[in-house]
Design a protein around this motif. Structure first.
Motif, short mmCIF file in Angstrom:
data_model
loop_
_atom_site.label_atom_id
_atom_site.label_comp_id
_atom_site.label_asym_id
_atom_site.label_seq_id
_atom_site.Cartn_x
_atom_site.Cartn_y
_atom_site.Cartn_z
N TRP A 183 0.58 -0.92 0.08
CA TRP A 183 0.27 -0.46 -0.20
C TRP A 183 0.74 1.17 0.38
N ASN A 184 0.49 1.99 -0.84
CA ASN A 184 2.04 3.14 -1.61
C ASN A 184 3.26 2.82 -0.84
N MET A 185 4.01 1.85 -0.93
CA MET A 185 5.12 2.42 -0.52
C MET A 185 5.92 2.40 -1.54
N ARG A 186 5.99 3.42 -2.20
CA ARG A 186 6.63 3.45 -3.46
C ARG A 186 7.99 4.53 -4.00
N ASP A 187 8.10 4.89 -2.62
CA ASP A 187 10.00 5.03 -2.44
C ASP A 187 10.70 5.55 -1.41
N VAL A 188 11.33 6.59 -1.05
CA VAL A 188 11.86 5.90 -0.23
C VAL A 188 12.05 7.30 0.82
N ASN A 189 10.47 8.15 1.15
CA ASN A 189 10.04 8.11 2.32
C ASN A 189 9.36 6.82 3.05
N ASP A 206 1.23 -2.35 -6.11
CA ASP A 206 0.31 -1.16 -5.65
C ASP A 206 -0.91 -1.47 -5.22
N LEU A 207 -1.70 -1.99 -4.33
CA LEU A 207 -2.89 -2.10 -4.12
C LEU A 207 -3.65 -0.57 -4.24
N ALA A 208 -2.97 0.34 -3.61
CA ALA A 208 -3.08 1.61 -3.87
C ALA A 208 -3.80 2.27 -4.69
N ARG A 209 -3.08 1.77 -5.22
CA ARG A 209 -3.05 3.01 -7.00
C ARG A 209 -4.03 1.96 -7.55
N ALA A 210 -4.34 0.63 -7.95
CA ALA A 210 -4.70 0.13 -8.13
C ALA A 210 -6.55 -0.05 -8.68
N LEU A 211 -6.33 0.94 -6.96
CA LEU A 211 -8.07 0.74 -6.84
C LEU A 211 -8.28 2.24 -7.09
#
Length: 273
Positions: free
Chosen positions: A111-117, A144-149
């Motif tokens: 879920w939104n694990m997309r960057d260095v933050n 990324d389930l968040a983007r899929a939704l």
């Protein structure tokens, strides 16, 4: 191709991906992790990882990695964890990356694990800071389930924050679930067990949301048309792009023009009976 049709294509692609993942659920892992707050950090140091949970989508079996578990093994009292952060975090990440190395062919749902933050890159960076050599997960193995939704239901499918709003709307249990700010507060209070329980709850929640999306039972704020990929824009663009419909429409326009022209000629007396 218009924007509405592009969105429909993305939706269909995500539906296909969801079905693909369901068909190979035994090799799909759901991951979430907790860490220090990554906001208002004046010293430039990246936030520490406190716990990671990885759940098998098919069996529900969950592997977890946490600072407090390592502390217990190393005979470090809870109240002294802060004095041994680096050692404990490093040992925890050692185990996590051993797990990653042995699951390279799995798909990692997140879920939104997309960057260095906040993301896979953030965990990898922390490991490097502590002297480790992280095994990276290939991009094509991440989902990324968040983007899929968003692709499935539209930009405004639920209010912010999305995950908490989905939980409330769908009456999913939020037992042990901590929102981001509460996780940061729990870290500052050294409530590591509480953090870990929240992480475990979140991988269960993500698996639940995935299942509901798959069987079309996820409650959202989207209209029926939005949930099923329809809109006036899509219909309009479909008509424009279909040659037969375009031809019929053009023919209709021409015939209408001819009829109106003859009506005008009649009024002007230009036609003869």
């Amino acid at each position: 191709m218009g924007q509405e049709l592009q969105r429909l294509q993305r939706r269909n692609k995500q539906l296909s991906k969801l079905n693909q993942l369901a068909g190979q659920a035994e090799s799909v892992l759901v991951i979430h992790y907790s860490c220090e707050s990554f906001y208002d950090r004046d010293d430039g140091r990246t936030p520490r990882i406190t716990s990671i949970a990885v759940r098998n989508l098919d069996s529900g079996q969950t592997d977890s990695f946490s600072i407090h578990q390592i502390a217990e093994e190393e005979k470090v009292p809870m109240e002294d964890i802060a004095d041994s952060y680096d050692m404990l975090e490093k040992k925890m990440l050692d185990r996590y990356f051993e797990f990653v190395s042995s699951h390279q062919k799995f798909t990692w749902m997140h879920w939104n694990m997309r960057d260095v933050n906040y993301g896979f890159a953030a965990i990898e960076h922390r490991y490097r800071v502590l002297g480790g050599n992280p095994t990276q997960i290939a991009e094509e193995r991440k989902f990324d389930l968040a983007r899929a939704l968003v692709d499935l239901y539209g930009d405004g499918y639920i209010g912010h924050p999305h995950l908490e709003s989905l939980i409330r709307k769908n009456h999913i249990s939020d037992k042990d679930f901590l929102p981001g700010k509460e996780e940061a507060a729990a870290f500052n209070a050294k409530q590591f067990v509480k953090l870990h329980q929240s992480t475990l709850r979140k991988v269960d929640t993500l698996a639940n949301i995935f299942d509901r999306s798959l069987n079309n039972s996820l409650e959202t704020n989207s209209s029926w048309m939005e949930q099923n990929g329809y809109s006036l824009g899509v219909i309009s663009e479909r008509i424009k792009e279909h040659w037969l419909i375009s031809l019929l429409a053009a023919t209709g326009i021409i015939l209408t023009f001819i009829v109106r022209a003859f009506d005008l000629f009649d009024k002007l007396g230009w036609t003869q009976k």
